[in-house]
Design a protein around this motif. Structure first.
Motif, PDB file in Angstrom:
ATOM      1  N   GLY A 192       0.832  -1.280  -0.042  1.00 25.37           N
ATOM      2  CA  GLY A 192      -0.128   0.088  -0.062  1.00 25.37           C
ATOM      3  C   GLY A 192       1.000   1.379  -0.015  1.00 25.37           C
ATOM      4  N   ASN A 246      -6.501  -0.197  -0.106  1.00 28.79           N
ATOM      5  CA  ASN A 246      -5.338   0.080   0.656  1.00 28.79           C
ATOM      6  C   ASN A 246      -5.603   1.586   1.081  1.00 28.79           C
ATOM      7  OD1 ASN A 246      -3.851  -1.610  -1.862  1.00 28.79           O
ATOM      8  ND2 ASN A 246      -2.986  -1.832   0.424  1.00 28.79           N
ATOM      9  N   GLY A 254      -2.190  -7.622  -0.878  1.00 33.22           N
ATOM     10  CA  GLY A 254      -2.292  -6.796  -2.070  1.00 33.22           C
ATOM     11  C   GLY A 254      -2.263  -7.593  -3.185  1.00 33.22           C
TER      12      GLY A 254
END
Ligand code: HSE
Length: 330
Positions: free
Chosen positions: A113, A158, A280
Motif C-alpha cells: 500500500g 489500501n 494486496g
C-alpha cells in the motif's frame, strides 16, 4: 488556518501528514478488505504559496527517503501528484504554487500500500490547508486518484486501510461507503517482502492476469469466507479471522508471480502461522497469528525458506495501524 489571512504571500503555508502501509484483500476480499499496518509510513508535506497569476504548471514534487529512487517525480505519473492535480482542478487552485515533499518509506510496488499511503497523506494535507473539511467519502475519492498511477484503476482497499486504520470493508455499489472495524488486540502479522524486481505499474499487471469470468461456486466459496472474516473482526476472534483467509479466485493466478509461494505458505502454516496469503497484489506475502512469539518464529521461517530458494527478503512484524495523522499545520 485561513489562507493568506495575514496578507503575507511570501511564505509557504504547509501541512505534514502521515499514512501507514496497508494490506489489501486479506484472501477472499479482493478490492473490498483493507487493513492498516503500523509498520512503515509515508510522510507528506504539502506547501502552498499564493501566486499573482493563475497557472496550470503549479505543482512540483520532491521525494526523499529510502524508497525515493523508484518513484516517478512527474506529477502526472506520481501518486501524490495525481491526487493534488485532481483537487487543484476541482477547487480551481491554479492561483497557488504547490510543493509536495514526500518522505517515502514504504517499498513501492510490493503490495504494502505504498501508493495509497502517499495518496492519503496528500489528500488529508490539502484538505487541512484549505479548510475544506471534506467528508470521509470525498477524501477517499480524492485519495483513490493516486491509485491510477500504479493500478491504472481506482481501488479503495489500501487507501481506506491507510486512512482509517484497522480493518475496513469497502462498499462500492450502489454508492461508495466504508465500514471500519477495530482489530482484536492479539492480532499480529508478519509481512514478507521478497527482494525481486517488480515491473513498473506492477498492480496494473497483476490485475491483468486475473480471470474476467468466475465460476459461481468460486464466488460462493470466497463470499462465505469473506462473510466469516467480517464476523471474526466483529467478534474480535483471531481464529475465526484466520480460518476465513481462503481465496480460490485471485491466489491461483497471482501466486505464479511470486517465487516459491506454495513452499513458503506451507512452511509458515506448518510452523504455526494461523493464515497466510498474498498482501494486496503481491509480491509481498502476509502471515497472521496471535502471539509475538509465533510471529518472530514465522518471520525466521520466511527468511529461511527464501534463503533456500536463493531469494533475499525483508520481514516486518506488525500490528494493525490506527490511521492517518496530521503531524503539523503552519
Ligand atoms: N485490491 C488490489 C488488488 C490491491 O489486489 O489489485 C492492490 O494492492
Amino acid at each position: 488556518m485561513k489562507l493568506n489571512q495575514n496578507g503575507n504571500e511570501s511564505n509557504y503555508e504547509e501541512c505534514t501528514a502521515s499514512a501507514s502501509a496497508s494490506t489489501a484483500n486479506l484472501g477472499p476480499g479482493y478490492d473490498i478488505f483493507g487493513l492498516g499496518l503500523d509498520v512503515l509510513e509515508d510522510i507528506v508535506t504539502v506547501k502552498i504559496k499564493k501566486r499573482a497569476v493563475k497557472s496550470k504548471n503549479n505543482l512540483k514534487i520532491i521525494i526523499k527517503g529510502d524508497e525515493a529512487e523508484s518513484i516517478p517525480k512527474k506529477p502526472e505519473a506520481n501518486t501524490s501528484g495525481l491526487v493534488a492535480k485532481k483537487m487543484i482542478a476541482e477547487y480551481n487552485l491554479y492561483n497557488y504554487n504547490f510543493l509536495i515533499e514526500i518522505e517515502k518509506n514504504i517499498p513501492a510496488g510490493y503490495g504494502m500500500g505504498s501508493s495509497a499511503a502517499s495518496a492519503v497523506a496528500t489528500a488529508v494535507s490539502i484538505d487541512s490547508l484549505f479548510e475544506f473539511n471534506l467528508d470521509q467519502i470525498k477524501l477517499m475519492e480524492y485519495s483513490a486518484e493516486g491509485e491510477l498511477a500504479s493500478a491504472g484503476v481506482k481501488h479503495y482497499d489500501n487507501i481506506s486501510g491507510a486512512h482509517f486504520g484497522n480493518f475496513v470493508i469497502v462498499k462500492t455499489y450502489p454508492k461508495l461507503d466504508f465500514i471500519n472495524i477495530k482489530s482484536p488486540k492479539e492480532l499480529i502479522l508478519v509481512v514478507c517482502v521478497p527482494t525481486i524486481n517488480v515491473p513498473k505499474k506492477k498492480t496494473e499487471i497483476s490485475r491483468a492476469v486475473l480471470p474476467k469470468k468466475i465460476p459461481l461456486q468460486n464466488i460462493v466459496y470466497n463470499m462465505s469466507n469473506a462473510c466469516s472474516l467480517v464476523a471474526g473482526f466483529y467478534k474480535g476472534d483471531v481464529q475465526m479471522i484466520c480460518d476465513s483467509i481462503n481465496d480460490c479466485i485471485i491466489e491461483p493466478y497471482r501466486k505464479k508471480m511470486i517465487p516459491g509461494y506454495d513452499i513458503i505458505k506451507n512452511a509458515c502454516l506448518q510452523e504455526g502461522a494461523m493464515a497466510f496469503t498474498i498482501s494486496g497484489a503481491g509480491p509481498s506475502t502476509i502471515a497472521f497469528m496471535n502471539t509475538k512469539k509465533t510471529a518472530l518464529h514465522i518471520s525466521k521461517v520466511m527468511r529461511e525458506e527464501h534463503e533456500k530458494l536463493g531469494i533475499g527478503c525483508k520481514t516486518f512484524l506488525t500490528k494493525p495501524s490506527s490511521g492517518s495523522r496530521i503531524l503539523s499545520l503552519k
